[in-house]
Write an enzyme that holds these catalytic residues in place. Structure first.
Site, PDB file in Angstrom:
ATOM      1  N   PHE A   1       0.849  -1.192   0.000  1.00 21.76           N
ATOM      2  CA  PHE A   1       0.000   0.000   0.000  1.00 21.76           C
ATOM      3  C   PHE A   1       0.884   1.241   0.000  1.00 21.76           C
ATOM      4  O   PHE A   1       1.821   1.348   0.800  1.00 21.76           O
ATOM      5  CB  PHE A   1      -0.918   0.005   1.220  1.00 21.76           C
ATOM      6  CG  PHE A   1      -1.733   1.272   1.355  1.00 21.76           C
ATOM      7  CD1 PHE A   1      -2.815   1.512   0.519  1.00 21.76           C
ATOM      8  CD2 PHE A   1      -1.398   2.236   2.287  1.00 21.76           C
ATOM      9  CE1 PHE A   1      -3.552   2.683   0.620  1.00 21.76           C
ATOM     10  CE2 PHE A   1      -2.131   3.408   2.407  1.00 21.76           C
ATOM     11  CZ  PHE A   1      -3.214   3.625   1.561  1.00 21.76           C
ATOM     12  N   SER A   2       0.613   2.187  -0.902  1.00 25.00           N
ATOM     13  CA  SER A   2       1.296   3.473  -0.973  1.00 25.00           C
ATOM     14  C   SER A   2       2.809   3.268  -1.113  1.00 25.00           C
ATOM     15  O   SER A   2       3.271   2.683  -2.083  1.00 25.00           O
ATOM     16  CB  SER A   2       0.936   4.309   0.256  1.00 25.00           C
ATOM     17  OG  SER A   2       1.262   5.663   0.070  1.00 25.00           O
ATOM     18  N   GLN A   3       3.613   3.692  -0.132  1.00 25.19           N
ATOM     19  CA  GLN A   3       5.057   3.491  -0.231  1.00 25.19           C
ATOM     20  C   GLN A   3       5.407   2.014  -0.331  1.00 25.19           C
ATOM     21  O   GLN A   3       6.346   1.619  -1.033  1.00 25.19           O
ATOM     22  CB  GLN A   3       5.763   4.102   0.986  1.00 25.19           C
ATOM     23  CG  GLN A   3       7.288   4.068   0.900  1.00 25.19           C
ATOM     24  CD  GLN A   3       7.959   4.225   2.261  1.00 25.19           C
ATOM     25  OE1 GLN A   3       7.702   3.464   3.197  1.00 25.19           O
ATOM     26  NE2 GLN A   3       8.805   5.244   2.367  1.00 25.19           N
TER      27      GLN A   3
END
Length: 327
Positions: free
Chosen positions: A142-144
């Site tokens: 998720f995300s980074q």
């Protein structure tokens, strides 16, 4: 099996059901969305062997494994119970990330920064995590965490190393950065050597345009952790320290495993642009993209969660076919 927080991998003994194994492999190869464990669970069958699908889960910046587990609660409740999701923390303490106001710390990052050297450090930590807790079938980021997963997969592929995952589920990825100094090296070097700002060539223009509408906009909105000083891409900057943004126009090899990319319709425009970059560095024949109605978060609505699960089943089925193609 459900989810758990960075527990050591358990040993699974062989069942010896060879005839059953062959027929199941035939079903998986013939029908890429066939979910054996889901069928067995629905029928209440318990005397046949359970095939555990182990997935490593990487959180976003300024978050933690437990926080990602909470964010994914609707998905974890709906997905086949035979999945084993293993959540880990990044190695670097970090300030609270964007959108994490509802959570108490500690908070972590997977990287100290995004230079090639710092990305190598992040990859080496991921290697150790896999050695300690693996093996895994897939990775969820998720995300980074999604950007790190793609950067890691790309480096393993370009160095002809063993693929550590068969498929990837990428949610709301930030822009991926490479650990390979050769990625975008020529255009970054030319920007740092530039003495006449009016003499910008096409490659420089394409690179800077993406940089401005992703990293630049994220900085303006205080949504970039760790920070990237964009002056490093200007005249006099040190190209060896410049993050190797994985611009699809300059990445020669696409990531060649099945990937599912999920983004929120209400996410910031610069975040959606970053997710588009993450999707574009993957082989299009092996990539699916879906958009849910929320923002920078995993899907929460039951219908959208089910759509992600169907896409995940597709990726698993494609990974089985891909294994046959590479025999």
């Amino acid at each position: 099996m459900g989810s758990r927080y960075a527990e050591p991998a358990s040993e699974h003994s062989s069942t010896g059901y060879l005839p059953v194994h062959i027929s199941f492999q035939f079903l998986l190869f013939t029908f890429p969305t066939f979910n054996l464990n889901g069928l067995l669970h629905f029928l209440g069958v318990s005397f046949l062997p359970t095939f555990t699908m182990r997935v490593l889960c990487l959180h976003g910046v300024g978050s933690s494994g437990k926080m990602l587990e909470a964010q994914l609660r609707p998905f974890l409740k709906a997905v086949d119970p035979s999945f084993d999701f293993v959540f880990v923390d990044g190695p670097f303490p970090c300030e609270r990330g964007p959108g994490m106001a509802a959570f108490d710390g500690p908070f972590f990052s997977h990287t100290a920064g995004y230079s090639p050297e710092q990305m190598i450090e992040a990859h080496e930590h991921l290697d150790r995590t896999i050695d300690d807790l693996g093996p895994f079938d897939g990775i969820l980021g998720f995300s980074q965490g999604g950007a790190l997963a793609l950067s890691y997969l790309h480096r393993k592929q370009t160095q002809n190393e063993l693929r550590p995952f068969k498929f990837a589920l990428i949610m709301s990825s930030v822009i991926p950065c490479s650990a390979d100094v050769g990625v975008c090296e020529e255009v970054i070097q030319s920007l740092c050597d530039q003495t006449d700002p009016s003499a910008v060539d096409q490659d420089q223009r394409v690179f800077v345009e993406l940089l401005d509408r992703t990293v630049g906009e994220a900085r303006k909105n205080n949504a970039l952790l760790p920070d990237i000083d964009l002056s490093i891409y200007e005249a006099g900057g040190d190209p060896s320290l410049a993050p190797r943004i994985m611009h699809p126009s300059f990445v020669k090899q696409k990531i060649w495993i099945p990937t599912v990319h999920v983004a929120g319709k209400k996410d910031y425009s610069f975040m959606r642009a970053m997710s588009d970059v993450a999707y574009a560095v993957c082989e299009p024949k092996l990539a699916k993209k879906m958009v849910h109605s929320g923002g920078h978060q995993p899907p929460q609505k039951p219908s959208e969660v089910k759509e992600v699960i169907r896409a995940l089943d597709w990726a698993i089925g494609m990974s089985d076919r891909f294994a046959h193609w590479n025999l």
